[in-house]
Write a protein that holds these residues in place. Structure first.
Motif, PDB file in Angstrom:
ATOM      1  N   ALA A  43      -6.343 -25.478  -3.823  1.00  0.00           N
ATOM      2  CA  ALA A  43      -5.102 -25.016  -3.201  1.00  0.00           C
ATOM      3  C   ALA A  43      -5.224 -23.561  -2.770  1.00  0.00           C
ATOM      4  O   ALA A  43      -4.778 -23.183  -1.684  1.00  0.00           O
ATOM      5  CB  ALA A  43      -3.932 -25.194  -4.167  1.00  0.00           C
ATOM      6  N   SER A  44      -5.847 -22.742  -3.588  1.00  0.00           N
ATOM      7  CA  SER A  44      -6.030 -21.332  -3.267  1.00  0.00           C
ATOM      8  C   SER A  44      -6.924 -21.155  -2.045  1.00  0.00           C
ATOM      9  O   SER A  44      -6.643 -20.336  -1.166  1.00  0.00           O
ATOM     10  CB  SER A  44      -6.626 -20.606  -4.475  1.00  0.00           C
ATOM     11  OG  SER A  44      -6.871 -19.268  -4.176  1.00  0.00           O
ATOM     12  N   LYS A  45      -8.014 -21.921  -1.965  1.00  0.00           N
ATOM     13  CA  LYS A  45      -8.920 -21.845  -0.813  1.00  0.00           C
ATOM     14  C   LYS A  45      -8.203 -22.273   0.465  1.00  0.00           C
ATOM     15  O   LYS A  45      -8.316 -21.619   1.502  1.00  0.00           O
ATOM     16  CB  LYS A  45     -10.153 -22.724  -1.020  1.00  0.00           C
ATOM     17  CG  LYS A  45     -11.120 -22.219  -2.048  1.00  0.00           C
ATOM     18  CD  LYS A  45     -11.881 -21.027  -1.529  1.00  0.00           C
ATOM     19  CE  LYS A  45     -12.882 -20.567  -2.562  1.00  0.00           C
ATOM     20  NZ  LYS A  45     -13.679 -19.449  -2.097  1.00  0.00           N
ATOM     21  N   LEU A  46      -7.458 -23.372   0.385  1.00  0.00           N
ATOM     22  CA  LEU A  46      -6.735 -23.850   1.564  1.00  0.00           C
ATOM     23  C   LEU A  46      -5.685 -22.836   2.011  1.00  0.00           C
ATOM     24  O   LEU A  46      -5.533 -22.574   3.204  1.00  0.00           O
ATOM     25  CB  LEU A  46      -6.086 -25.202   1.272  1.00  0.00           C
ATOM     26  CG  LEU A  46      -7.055 -26.360   1.039  1.00  0.00           C
ATOM     27  CD1 LEU A  46      -6.289 -27.610   0.618  1.00  0.00           C
ATOM     28  CD2 LEU A  46      -7.901 -26.620   2.261  1.00  0.00           C
ATOM     29  N   ARG A  47      -4.994 -22.247   1.053  1.00  0.00           N
ATOM     30  CA  ARG A  47      -3.992 -21.229   1.367  1.00  0.00           C
ATOM     31  C   ARG A  47      -4.642 -20.037   2.080  1.00  0.00           C
ATOM     32  O   ARG A  47      -4.138 -19.539   3.079  1.00  0.00           O
ATOM     33  CB  ARG A  47      -3.281 -20.767   0.102  1.00  0.00           C
ATOM     34  CG  ARG A  47      -2.098 -19.860   0.341  1.00  0.00           C
ATOM     35  CD  ARG A  47      -1.357 -19.498  -0.949  1.00  0.00           C
ATOM     36  NE  ARG A  47      -1.039 -20.653  -1.773  1.00  0.00           N
ATOM     37  CZ  ARG A  47      -1.627 -20.955  -2.946  1.00  0.00           C
ATOM     38  NH1 ARG A  47      -2.557 -20.169  -3.454  1.00  0.00           N
ATOM     39  NH2 ARG A  47      -1.276 -22.028  -3.625  1.00  0.00           N
ATOM     40  N   ALA A  48      -5.790 -19.599   1.573  1.00  0.00           N
ATOM     41  CA  ALA A  48      -6.485 -18.443   2.169  1.00  0.00           C
ATOM     42  C   ALA A  48      -6.915 -18.739   3.600  1.00  0.00           C
ATOM     43  O   ALA A  48      -6.773 -17.886   4.485  1.00  0.00           O
ATOM     44  CB  ALA A  48      -7.693 -18.068   1.308  1.00  0.00           C
ATOM     45  N   VAL A  49      -7.423 -19.929   3.840  1.00  0.00           N
ATOM     46  CA  VAL A  49      -7.865 -20.277   5.180  1.00  0.00           C
ATOM     47  C   VAL A  49      -6.667 -20.372   6.132  1.00  0.00           C
ATOM     48  O   VAL A  49      -6.711 -19.866   7.255  1.00  0.00           O
ATOM     49  CB  VAL A  49      -8.662 -21.609   5.173  1.00  0.00           C
ATOM     50  CG1 VAL A  49      -8.894 -22.126   6.570  1.00  0.00           C
ATOM     51  CG2 VAL A  49      -9.991 -21.408   4.472  1.00  0.00           C
ATOM     52  N   LEU A  50      -5.585 -20.964   5.685  1.00  0.00           N
ATOM     53  CA  LEU A  50      -4.402 -21.093   6.525  1.00  0.00           C
ATOM     54  C   LEU A  50      -3.756 -19.735   6.796  1.00  0.00           C
ATOM     55  O   LEU A  50      -3.292 -19.463   7.897  1.00  0.00           O
ATOM     56  CB  LEU A  50      -3.399 -22.060   5.896  1.00  0.00           C
ATOM     57  CG  LEU A  50      -3.861 -23.512   5.864  1.00  0.00           C
ATOM     58  CD1 LEU A  50      -2.885 -24.362   5.058  1.00  0.00           C
ATOM     59  CD2 LEU A  50      -4.044 -24.064   7.265  1.00  0.00           C
ATOM     60  N   GLU A  51      -3.748 -18.860   5.783  1.00  0.00           N
ATOM     61  CA  GLU A  51      -3.190 -17.530   5.972  1.00  0.00           C
ATOM     62  C   GLU A  51      -4.033 -16.694   6.936  1.00  0.00           C
ATOM     63  O   GLU A  51      -3.507 -15.852   7.660  1.00  0.00           O
ATOM     64  CB  GLU A  51      -3.043 -16.808   4.645  1.00  0.00           C
ATOM     65  CG  GLU A  51      -1.910 -17.344   3.796  1.00  0.00           C
ATOM     66  CD  GLU A  51      -1.828 -16.734   2.412  1.00  0.00           C
ATOM     67  OE1 GLU A  51      -2.740 -15.960   2.025  1.00  0.00           O
ATOM     68  OE2 GLU A  51      -0.846 -17.030   1.713  1.00  0.00           O
ATOM     69  N   SER A  52      -5.328 -16.945   6.977  1.00  0.00           N
ATOM     70  CA  SER A  52      -6.191 -16.199   7.891  1.00  0.00           C
ATOM     71  C   SER A  52      -5.873 -16.532   9.345  1.00  0.00           C
ATOM     72  O   SER A  52      -6.156 -15.753  10.243  1.00  0.00           O
ATOM     73  CB  SER A  52      -7.663 -16.455   7.588  1.00  0.00           C
ATOM     74  OG  SER A  52      -8.049 -17.755   7.996  1.00  0.00           O
ATOM     75  N   LEU A  53      -5.289 -17.691   9.580  1.00  0.00           N
ATOM     76  CA  LEU A  53      -4.902 -18.062  10.943  1.00  0.00           C
ATOM     77  C   LEU A  53      -3.754 -17.213  11.462  1.00  0.00           C
ATOM     78  O   LEU A  53      -3.686 -16.904  12.641  1.00  0.00           O
ATOM     79  CB  LEU A  53      -4.468 -19.525  10.993  1.00  0.00           C
ATOM     80  CG  LEU A  53      -5.549 -20.567  10.777  1.00  0.00           C
ATOM     81  CD1 LEU A  53      -4.932 -21.957  10.775  1.00  0.00           C
ATOM     82  CD2 LEU A  53      -6.611 -20.471  11.844  1.00  0.00           C
ATOM     83  N   SER A  54      -2.858 -16.844  10.553  1.00  0.00           N
ATOM     84  CA  SER A  54      -1.681 -16.079  10.979  1.00  0.00           C
ATOM     85  C   SER A  54      -1.932 -14.585  10.974  1.00  0.00           C
ATOM     86  O   SER A  54      -1.088 -13.824  11.404  1.00  0.00           O
ATOM     87  CB  SER A  54      -0.482 -16.412  10.076  1.00  0.00           C
ATOM     88  OG  SER A  54      -0.757 -16.041   8.745  1.00  0.00           O
ATOM     89  N   ALA A  55      -3.091 -14.159  10.493  1.00  0.00           N
ATOM     90  CA  ALA A  55      -3.411 -12.725  10.444  1.00  0.00           C
ATOM     91  C   ALA A  55      -3.909 -12.215  11.773  1.00  0.00           C
ATOM     92  O   ALA A  55      -4.271 -12.875  12.655  1.00  0.00           O
ATOM     93  CB  ALA A  55      -4.457 -12.460   9.375  1.00  0.00           C
TER      94      ALA A  55
END
Length: 55
Positions: A43-55
């Motif tokens: 879950a943490s890895k998926l969150r990090a990857v998804l958050e990198s899209l909005s950065a």
């Protein structure tokens, strides 16, 4: 044609049991998770990857 060529902005998380993750260095730390892993780690890895899209 690979999926990445058709959707170049689609985030990818590599799940691997392979010991040498150096071969996946291009994916970055957030884009690779090694087996075995806990649900919260995935879950943490998926969150990090998804958050990198909005950065």
């Amino acid at each position: 044609m690979s999926g990445n060529a058709r959707r170049p902005h689609l985030p990818i998380v590599f799940v691997t049991g392979y010991a040498d993750v150096g071969a996946l260095a291009h994916a970055g730390d957030a884009g690779v998770i090694q087996k075995p892993f806990e649900d919260h780690e995935l879950a943490s890895k998926l969150r990090a990857v998804l958050e990198s899209l909005s950065a």
